[in-house]
Design an enzyme around this catalytic site. Sequence first.
Site, PDB file in Angstrom:
ATOM      1  N   ASN A 112       0.231  -1.710  -4.212  1.00 23.47           N
ATOM      2  CA  ASN A 112      -0.190  -2.090  -3.573  1.00 23.47           C
ATOM      3  C   ASN A 112      -0.045  -3.354  -3.279  1.00 23.47           C
ATOM      4  O   ASN A 112       0.281  -4.364  -3.699  1.00 23.47           O
ATOM      5  CB  ASN A 112      -1.671  -3.157  -3.420  1.00 23.47           C
ATOM      6  CG  ASN A 112      -2.655  -3.085  -2.458  1.00 23.47           C
ATOM      7  OD1 ASN A 112      -1.735  -3.161  -1.472  1.00 23.47           O
ATOM      8  ND2 ASN A 112      -3.749  -3.679  -2.169  1.00 23.47           N
ATOM      9  N   ASN A 147      -4.088  -4.883   4.725  1.00 28.17           N
ATOM     10  CA  ASN A 147      -4.091  -3.522   5.097  1.00 28.17           C
ATOM     11  C   ASN A 147      -4.646  -2.646   3.933  1.00 28.17           C
ATOM     12  O   ASN A 147      -5.244  -1.666   4.731  1.00 28.17           O
ATOM     13  CB  ASN A 147      -2.816  -2.348   5.813  1.00 28.17           C
ATOM     14  CG  ASN A 147      -1.843  -2.418   4.700  1.00 28.17           C
ATOM     15  OD1 ASN A 147      -2.492  -2.033   3.392  1.00 28.17           O
ATOM     16  ND2 ASN A 147      -0.582  -2.245   4.582  1.00 28.17           N
ATOM     17  N   ASP A 148      -5.348  -3.275   2.909  1.00 26.76           N
ATOM     18  CA  ASP A 148      -6.382  -2.244   2.966  1.00 26.76           C
ATOM     19  C   ASP A 148      -7.658  -1.489   2.456  1.00 26.76           C
ATOM     20  O   ASP A 148      -7.941  -0.345   3.149  1.00 26.76           O
ATOM     21  CB  ASP A 148      -6.695  -3.395   1.008  1.00 26.76           C
ATOM     22  CG  ASP A 148      -6.164  -3.121   0.424  1.00 26.76           C
ATOM     23  OD1 ASP A 148      -4.563  -3.241   0.435  1.00 26.76           O
ATOM     24  OD2 ASP A 148      -6.455  -4.332  -1.018  1.00 26.76           O
ATOM     25  N   ASP A 165       0.196   1.167  -1.007  1.00 27.55           N
ATOM     26  CA  ASP A 165       0.857   1.751  -0.077  1.00 27.55           C
ATOM     27  C   ASP A 165       1.759   2.017   0.275  1.00 27.55           C
ATOM     28  O   ASP A 165       2.910   1.624  -0.719  1.00 27.55           O
ATOM     29  CB  ASP A 165       0.449   0.366   1.013  1.00 27.55           C
ATOM     30  CG  ASP A 165       0.495  -1.330   1.102  1.00 27.55           C
ATOM     31  OD1 ASP A 165       1.876  -0.897   0.224  1.00 27.55           O
ATOM     32  OD2 ASP A 165      -0.091  -1.863   1.054  1.00 27.55           O
ATOM     33  N   ASP A 214       1.949  22.036   2.898  1.00 27.85           N
ATOM     34  CA  ASP A 214       0.917  21.884   2.347  1.00 27.85           C
ATOM     35  C   ASP A 214      -0.127  23.732   2.069  1.00 27.85           C
ATOM     36  O   ASP A 214      -0.085  23.733   3.382  1.00 27.85           O
ATOM     37  CB  ASP A 214      -0.390  21.436   2.478  1.00 27.85           C
ATOM     38  CG  ASP A 214      -1.036  21.146   1.414  1.00 27.85           C
ATOM     39  OD1 ASP A 214      -1.455  20.703   0.297  1.00 27.85           O
ATOM     40  OD2 ASP A 214      -2.690  21.478   2.330  1.00 27.85           O
ATOM     41  N   GLU A 267       4.351  25.049  -0.521  1.00 28.31           N
ATOM     42  CA  GLU A 267       3.131  24.712  -1.605  1.00 28.31           C
ATOM     43  C   GLU A 267       2.921  27.184  -1.750  1.00 28.31           C
ATOM     44  O   GLU A 267       2.275  26.953  -0.641  1.00 28.31           O
ATOM     45  CB  GLU A 267       1.986  24.255  -2.025  1.00 28.31           C
ATOM     46  CG  GLU A 267       1.240  24.587  -2.912  1.00 28.31           C
ATOM     47  CD  GLU A 267      -0.356  23.865  -2.735  1.00 28.31           C
ATOM     48  OE1 GLU A 267      -0.763  23.082  -3.927  1.00 28.31           O
ATOM     49  OE2 GLU A 267      -0.685  23.436  -1.271  1.00 28.31           O
TER      50      GLU A 267
END
Length: 598
Positions: free
Chosen positions: A119, A124-125, A146, A311, A340
């Site tokens: 972090n 900006n959490d 982040d 993905d 993947e």
Amino acid sequence: MTLHAQVEKVEPPFWWSAMNLPELQVMFYGNNIAQYDVQASEGVIINNIRKTENPNYIFVTINSGEIPAGNIEFIFRKGKKKVFSETFEFREREEGSALREGFDASDVLYLIMPDRFANGDPSNDSHPELTEKVNRSLQGGRHGGDIQGIIDNLDYIQDLGATAIWSTPLLEDDDPKYSYHTYAQSDVYRIDPRYGSNDDYRRLADEMHDRDMKLIMDYVTNHWGAEHWMIKDLPTYNWVHQFPGYRNSNYRMTTQFDPHKADIDRKLNEDGWFTSTMPDLNQSNPLVLNYLIQNAIWWIEFADLDGFRVDTYSYNEKEGIAEWTKTIMNEYPHFNIVGEVWMHDQAQISYWQKDSPVGAIDSYNTGLPAVMDFTLHDAITGMFDQDEQGYADGMVRAYDNFANDFLYADIYNLLVFAGNHDTGRINEIYDGDLEKYKLALTLVLTTRGIPQLYYGDEIGMRGEKATGDGDIRRDFPGGWNNDEQSAFTKAGRTATQEAYHSFTKKLLNYRKESKVLHNGKLLQYVPEENVYVYFRFNEEDRVMVVINNSPEERELDLVRFTEGLKGAQSGNEVISGNRISLQDSLKITGKSSMVIEL
């Protein structure tokens, strides 16, 4: 860009001149915007204007290949009257952009889950526009890691010996629960502000390129999140797959090539939703496919990317995902994309790789350069607990995996790994046994292919997948200001963490400079007494790898390895730093490995 009051979104928000892609599809979104006719500024050719059953969208396709850097205008009229106009920017493309070099077998990928790594910017959490707020005490919640946290620790990653970062997705995900993994995206032109900004992402790429490192974006073509703004106001009914409404995927990827498949089974794999919160995108709709192609190219140009990891690649519609892949590779011929393909059979994985001899059976070619070696991962997660060699147990599992390499078109474009963000933690599987970790890492870092390391494995991090995905995605110690200790520094690591780290660092940094481990040929010997021996070699160099998976010391008669040794009488053992005699026999202690530079 300043939008007119009746235009809420324009996507892409801008574009570049001198692209190979000859057309650009610009989407305008706003309340009842389809009531207008659209013209473009002088010299701009409109090839197509598509209005759908939803009056809030207009898709305008223009001839974009010859448009120079600068601004053009889209003019919206009602009858003969001009109502408003929108400025659209074409930017100058960076020099050499089309010829950018993607990641390859000379690299080692360090896989990060950004929310759980570090972090760097606590401000900006949480974000007022997004539903889920930070809650570090919740295993499946957002913890606050982040982009700034990654930037702050690039020196750590570089010192470790990794040369590239694959970050799980960073685009906005406004799912009210479990949004930290960011695979249910709600805006694919915007970095989730809880990670930072679009400019922060570009800054990450710049910082990495200054260190001669590469940045790989985790891209999702198969689905978006249920909270995506376009899902809430579908441009067309068939923008997503509907049955009508929701049906879950059957996850049977084999139906994509099974010659005996039932059509309904294939449809449920391709068109069924990955989960109820991840609507399945319909790539057979040209508007959708163009949107996805342009979005991917936009991020490559904007963020100066070096690769994609895609993905759920094998859940996409076959023809659509092939066109997506080939269009990107045509724009960037030296780029790299790894898909993947989570399957457990080499032939089935190979089917999805470019020019696959398996795919040729039904004339299918994805154009996908790289796939993930899940069968090797399967072997790694079991064989180092098998102290005795059986016909199909112990190190034979590694040997058999590589014996099937004839099924692949390009064995150097296989991603090899002991674990990732979806699998069990390798150090949990082996119950914190450092020696077994060393065996697994030796194999991953010295065999053919592109190695990938999951963050925290290098300090012995554990986590039980059976208790929830959040447990295999724990916070990296030291990534938060109030952490009791930091594993980012030698002084902050425990003795156990340092034992893991020092071994990993030594082998990674050796591999970084060893070209024979990047692209040398592989010569392997049938394991005996649970000892696996193989060589990597080219015209100039030769490395011998010995992995003793038995708890007992073994003595090897070196006459058997004459073909691999090529007359070498001694070598430097990389892990211990010792000079090793190779004249008659070689002793190796139980549950240990040797990497001998001949």
